[in-house]
Write a protein that holds these residues in place. Sequence first.
Motif, PDB file in Angstrom:
ATOM      1  N   GLY A 118      35.867  91.414  38.930  1.00 32.03           N
ATOM      2  CA  GLY A 118      36.650  91.968  37.842  1.00 32.03           C
ATOM      3  C   GLY A 118      37.442  93.156  38.336  1.00 32.03           C
ATOM      4  O   GLY A 118      36.904  94.019  39.035  1.00 32.03           O
ATOM      5  N   THR A 119      38.729  93.197  38.012  1.00 24.64           N
ATOM      6  CA  THR A 119      39.584  94.306  38.449  1.00 24.64           C
ATOM      7  C   THR A 119      40.158  95.034  37.241  1.00 24.64           C
ATOM      8  O   THR A 119      40.510  94.421  36.227  1.00 24.64           O
ATOM      9  CB  THR A 119      40.743  93.829  39.351  1.00 24.64           C
ATOM     10  OG1 THR A 119      41.730  93.149  38.569  1.00 24.64           O
ATOM     11  CG2 THR A 119      40.231  92.913  40.447  1.00 24.64           C
ATOM     12  N   LEU A 120      40.261  96.331  37.384  1.00 26.72           N
ATOM     13  CA  LEU A 120      40.826  97.195  36.356  1.00 26.72           C
ATOM     14  C   LEU A 120      41.939  98.006  37.006  1.00 26.72           C
ATOM     15  O   LEU A 120      41.693  98.737  37.973  1.00 26.72           O
ATOM     16  CB  LEU A 120      39.734  98.123  35.825  1.00 26.72           C
ATOM     17  CG  LEU A 120      39.811  98.585  34.377  1.00 26.72           C
ATOM     18  CD1 LEU A 120      39.727  97.379  33.446  1.00 26.72           C
ATOM     19  CD2 LEU A 120      38.649  99.525  34.081  1.00 26.72           C
ATOM     20  N   GLN A 121      43.172  97.870  36.522  1.00 27.22           N
ATOM     21  CA  GLN A 121      44.317  98.584  37.083  1.00 27.22           C
ATOM     22  C   GLN A 121      44.751  99.690  36.121  1.00 27.22           C
ATOM     23  O   GLN A 121      44.981  99.425  34.943  1.00 27.22           O
ATOM     24  CB  GLN A 121      45.492  97.632  37.276  1.00 27.22           C
ATOM     25  CG  GLN A 121      45.191  96.416  38.131  1.00 27.22           C
ATOM     26  CD  GLN A 121      46.335  95.427  38.107  1.00 27.22           C
ATOM     27  OE1 GLN A 121      47.493  95.779  38.343  1.00 27.22           O
ATOM     28  NE2 GLN A 121      46.039  94.177  37.812  1.00 27.22           N
ATOM     29  N   ALA A 151      30.296  97.636  43.045  1.00 31.85           N
ATOM     30  CA  ALA A 151      31.260  98.390  42.249  1.00 31.85           C
ATOM     31  C   ALA A 151      32.045  99.299  43.184  1.00 31.85           C
ATOM     32  O   ALA A 151      31.476  99.898  44.103  1.00 31.85           O
ATOM     33  CB  ALA A 151      30.549  99.217  41.173  1.00 31.85           C
ATOM     34  N   HIS A 152      33.344  99.402  42.940  1.00 26.00           N
ATOM     35  CA  HIS A 152      34.211 100.140  43.847  1.00 26.00           C
ATOM     36  C   HIS A 152      35.302 100.857  43.056  1.00 26.00           C
ATOM     37  O   HIS A 152      35.801 100.338  42.054  1.00 26.00           O
ATOM     38  CB  HIS A 152      34.866  99.202  44.861  1.00 26.00           C
ATOM     39  CG  HIS A 152      33.958  98.118  45.349  1.00 26.00           C
ATOM     40  ND1 HIS A 152      32.901  98.369  46.195  1.00 26.00           N
ATOM     41  CD2 HIS A 152      33.919  96.785  45.066  1.00 26.00           C
ATOM     42  CE1 HIS A 152      32.263  97.223  46.443  1.00 26.00           C
ATOM     43  NE2 HIS A 152      32.870  96.256  45.774  1.00 26.00           N
ATOM     44  N   ALA A 153      35.673 102.043  43.538  1.00 28.61           N
ATOM     45  CA  ALA A 153      36.768 102.821  42.950  1.00 28.61           C
ATOM     46  C   ALA A 153      37.783 103.123  44.037  1.00 28.61           C
ATOM     47  O   ALA A 153      37.418 103.604  45.124  1.00 28.61           O
ATOM     48  CB  ALA A 153      36.244 104.119  42.337  1.00 28.61           C
ATOM     49  N   PHE A 183      45.228 103.788  40.186  1.00 27.58           N
ATOM     50  CA  PHE A 183      43.778 103.766  40.348  1.00 27.58           C
ATOM     51  C   PHE A 183      43.297 102.358  40.036  1.00 27.58           C
ATOM     52  O   PHE A 183      43.874 101.660  39.200  1.00 27.58           O
ATOM     53  CB  PHE A 183      43.112 104.765  39.385  1.00 27.58           C
ATOM     54  CG  PHE A 183      41.853 105.393  39.922  1.00 27.58           C
ATOM     55  CD1 PHE A 183      41.917 106.533  40.711  1.00 27.58           C
ATOM     56  CD2 PHE A 183      40.603 104.851  39.647  1.00 27.58           C
ATOM     57  CE1 PHE A 183      40.767 107.121  41.207  1.00 27.58           C
ATOM     58  CE2 PHE A 183      39.444 105.428  40.139  1.00 27.58           C
ATOM     59  CZ  PHE A 183      39.526 106.568  40.920  1.00 27.58           C
ATOM     60  N   ALA A 184      42.253 101.923  40.721  1.00 29.64           N
ATOM     61  CA  ALA A 184      41.676 100.597  40.474  1.00 29.64           C
ATOM     62  C   ALA A 184      40.161 100.679  40.532  1.00 29.64           C
ATOM     63  O   ALA A 184      39.600 101.383  41.378  1.00 29.64           O
ATOM     64  CB  ALA A 184      42.196  99.583  41.491  1.00 29.64           C
ATOM     65  N   LEU A 185      39.521  99.952  39.634  1.00 29.68           N
ATOM     66  CA  LEU A 185      38.067  99.823  39.629  1.00 29.68           C
ATOM     67  C   LEU A 185      37.729  98.346  39.753  1.00 29.68           C
ATOM     68  O   LEU A 185      38.359  97.498  39.116  1.00 29.68           O
ATOM     69  CB  LEU A 185      37.472 100.396  38.339  1.00 29.68           C
ATOM     70  CG  LEU A 185      37.694 101.891  38.120  1.00 29.68           C
ATOM     71  CD1 LEU A 185      37.304 102.274  36.699  1.00 29.68           C
ATOM     72  CD2 LEU A 185      36.887 102.708  39.116  1.00 29.68           C
ATOM     73  N   LEU A 186      36.750  98.043  40.597  1.00 28.53           N
ATOM     74  CA  LEU A 186      36.362  96.660  40.857  1.00 28.53           C
ATOM     75  C   LEU A 186      34.874  96.482  40.590  1.00 28.53           C
ATOM     76  O   LEU A 186      34.064  97.347  40.939  1.00 28.53           O
ATOM     77  CB  LEU A 186      36.653  96.278  42.312  1.00 28.53           C
ATOM     78  CG  LEU A 186      38.023  96.653  42.900  1.00 28.53           C
ATOM     79  CD1 LEU A 186      38.094  96.218  44.360  1.00 28.53           C
ATOM     80  CD2 LEU A 186      39.146  96.017  42.101  1.00 28.53           C
ATOM     81  N   ILE A 187      34.527  95.343  39.999  1.00 26.53           N
ATOM     82  CA  ILE A 187      33.123  94.980  39.774  1.00 26.53           C
ATOM     83  C   ILE A 187      32.892  93.590  40.341  1.00 26.53           C
ATOM     84  O   ILE A 187      33.629  92.654  40.012  1.00 26.53           O
ATOM     85  CB  ILE A 187      32.764  95.000  38.284  1.00 26.53           C
ATOM     86  CG1 ILE A 187      32.872  96.411  37.708  1.00 26.53           C
ATOM     87  CG2 ILE A 187      31.351  94.466  38.062  1.00 26.53           C
ATOM     88  CD1 ILE A 187      32.588  96.478  36.214  1.00 26.53           C
ATOM     89  N   ALA A 198      30.449  93.391  31.907  1.00 26.29           N
ATOM     90  CA  ALA A 198      30.548  94.721  32.519  1.00 26.29           C
ATOM     91  C   ALA A 198      31.999  95.175  32.595  1.00 26.29           C
ATOM     92  O   ALA A 198      32.313  96.355  32.389  1.00 26.29           O
ATOM     93  CB  ALA A 198      29.921  94.706  33.908  1.00 26.29           C
ATOM     94  N   LEU A 199      32.903  94.236  32.873  1.00 25.55           N
ATOM     95  CA  LEU A 199      34.324  94.569  32.946  1.00 25.55           C
ATOM     96  C   LEU A 199      34.854  94.987  31.577  1.00 25.55           C
ATOM     97  O   LEU A 199      35.611  95.956  31.466  1.00 25.55           O
ATOM     98  CB  LEU A 199      35.103  93.364  33.477  1.00 25.55           C
ATOM     99  CG  LEU A 199      36.606  93.554  33.675  1.00 25.55           C
ATOM    100  CD1 LEU A 199      36.896  94.621  34.723  1.00 25.55           C
ATOM    101  CD2 LEU A 199      37.254  92.221  34.081  1.00 25.55           C
ATOM    102  N   ASP A 200      34.446  94.290  30.528  1.00 27.34           N
ATOM    103  CA  ASP A 200      34.887  94.638  29.177  1.00 27.34           C
ATOM    104  C   ASP A 200      34.407  96.033  28.795  1.00 27.34           C
ATOM    105  O   ASP A 200      35.165  96.835  28.225  1.00 27.34           O
ATOM    106  CB  ASP A 200      34.345  93.615  28.173  1.00 27.34           C
ATOM    107  CG  ASP A 200      34.994  92.246  28.323  1.00 27.34           C
ATOM    108  OD1 ASP A 200      36.068  92.159  28.942  1.00 27.34           O
ATOM    109  OD2 ASP A 200      34.414  91.268  27.813  1.00 27.34           O
ATOM    110  N   GLU A 201      33.153  96.319  29.115  1.00 26.27           N
ATOM    111  CA  GLU A 201      32.600  97.637  28.799  1.00 26.27           C
ATOM    112  C   GLU A 201      33.319  98.733  29.579  1.00 26.27           C
ATOM    113  O   GLU A 201      33.643  99.805  29.038  1.00 26.27           O
ATOM    114  CB  GLU A 201      31.106  97.649  29.105  1.00 26.27           C
ATOM    115  CG  GLU A 201      30.393  98.928  28.714  1.00 26.27           C
ATOM    116  CD  GLU A 201      28.897  98.829  28.953  1.00 26.27           C
ATOM    117  OE1 GLU A 201      28.335  99.787  29.525  1.00 26.27           O
ATOM    118  OE2 GLU A 201      28.300  97.798  28.575  1.00 26.27           O
ATOM    119  N   LEU A 202      33.582  98.465  30.847  1.00 27.02           N
ATOM    120  CA  LEU A 202      34.282  99.436  31.686  1.00 27.02           C
ATOM    121  C   LEU A 202      35.709  99.666  31.189  1.00 27.02           C
ATOM    122  O   LEU A 202      36.209 100.801  31.199  1.00 27.02           O
ATOM    123  CB  LEU A 202      34.299  98.946  33.131  1.00 27.02           C
ATOM    124  CG  LEU A 202      34.868  99.898  34.185  1.00 27.02           C
ATOM    125  CD1 LEU A 202      34.037 101.171  34.278  1.00 27.02           C
ATOM    126  CD2 LEU A 202      34.935  99.205  35.547  1.00 27.02           C
TER     127      LEU A 202
END
Length: 232
Positions: A118-121, A151-153, A183-187, A198-202
């Motif tokens: 899961g990626t968050l941009q 998990a990665h930032a 910034f990107a967060l990865l799960i 977990a991605l939805d919560e993040l």
Amino acid sequence: MTGLQGRGALLVWSGVVPESEADYNMWHSREHMPERLAVPGFRRGRRGIAVYEAPPGQKYLMMYEADDAAVFVSAPYLGRLNDPTPWTQRVLSAYVEPSRTVCSVVASTGRGVGGWLGTLQVSKSDVTGLRRWAQGTWMDDVLARDGLLGAHALEGDRTLGQQPTAEKAFRESRGDRDRTVDFALLIEGFDRDATQAALDELTRHVSDLSGSQPVSTLYFIQHVITSSDVDL
């Protein structure tokens, strides 16, 4: 536990025109990733495809891990960017809405590579608060959940790696300029539902924290390659 291999990463999100998708996947696995992993400092590459229907520019994720961010502006790498093969020229000319960002790893932990990513941009000029939060306990909370592996930032650089190379010209030939993220967060996980939850919560948490709506996408990982898989 380990995390990403190195302190630098290149994150690429993009789509491909439908008639070129088969060609793109073969190119990326058979030529492009092996070529990139042969460059000194590259450690691992992977490609993922969006699980659910996604906007054109989010369908594919391409990610490379390296010793540090400087690898992505090194002479050997720039040499490749300015001498694309005929296959590379053809495929890059089929890109849709490309996003390409050189990143530094802010924090990372994990137990190998997950089949779901899961990626968050986040696109926000001031990421000071997000960076501070990302260095906290959120990764421990992720790994405590069943089905999750990492998990990665990562913090993006809007200028590094944006020089006008030959590959960039082909990639932007349809009129879509390269985008960048701040910034990107990865799960990572082995369980699809757990990774999505977990991605939805993040996503909700980061939206509240940053005051902006991040782009959230779940990917199935199609291929992973390391430098040890390449004949150097």
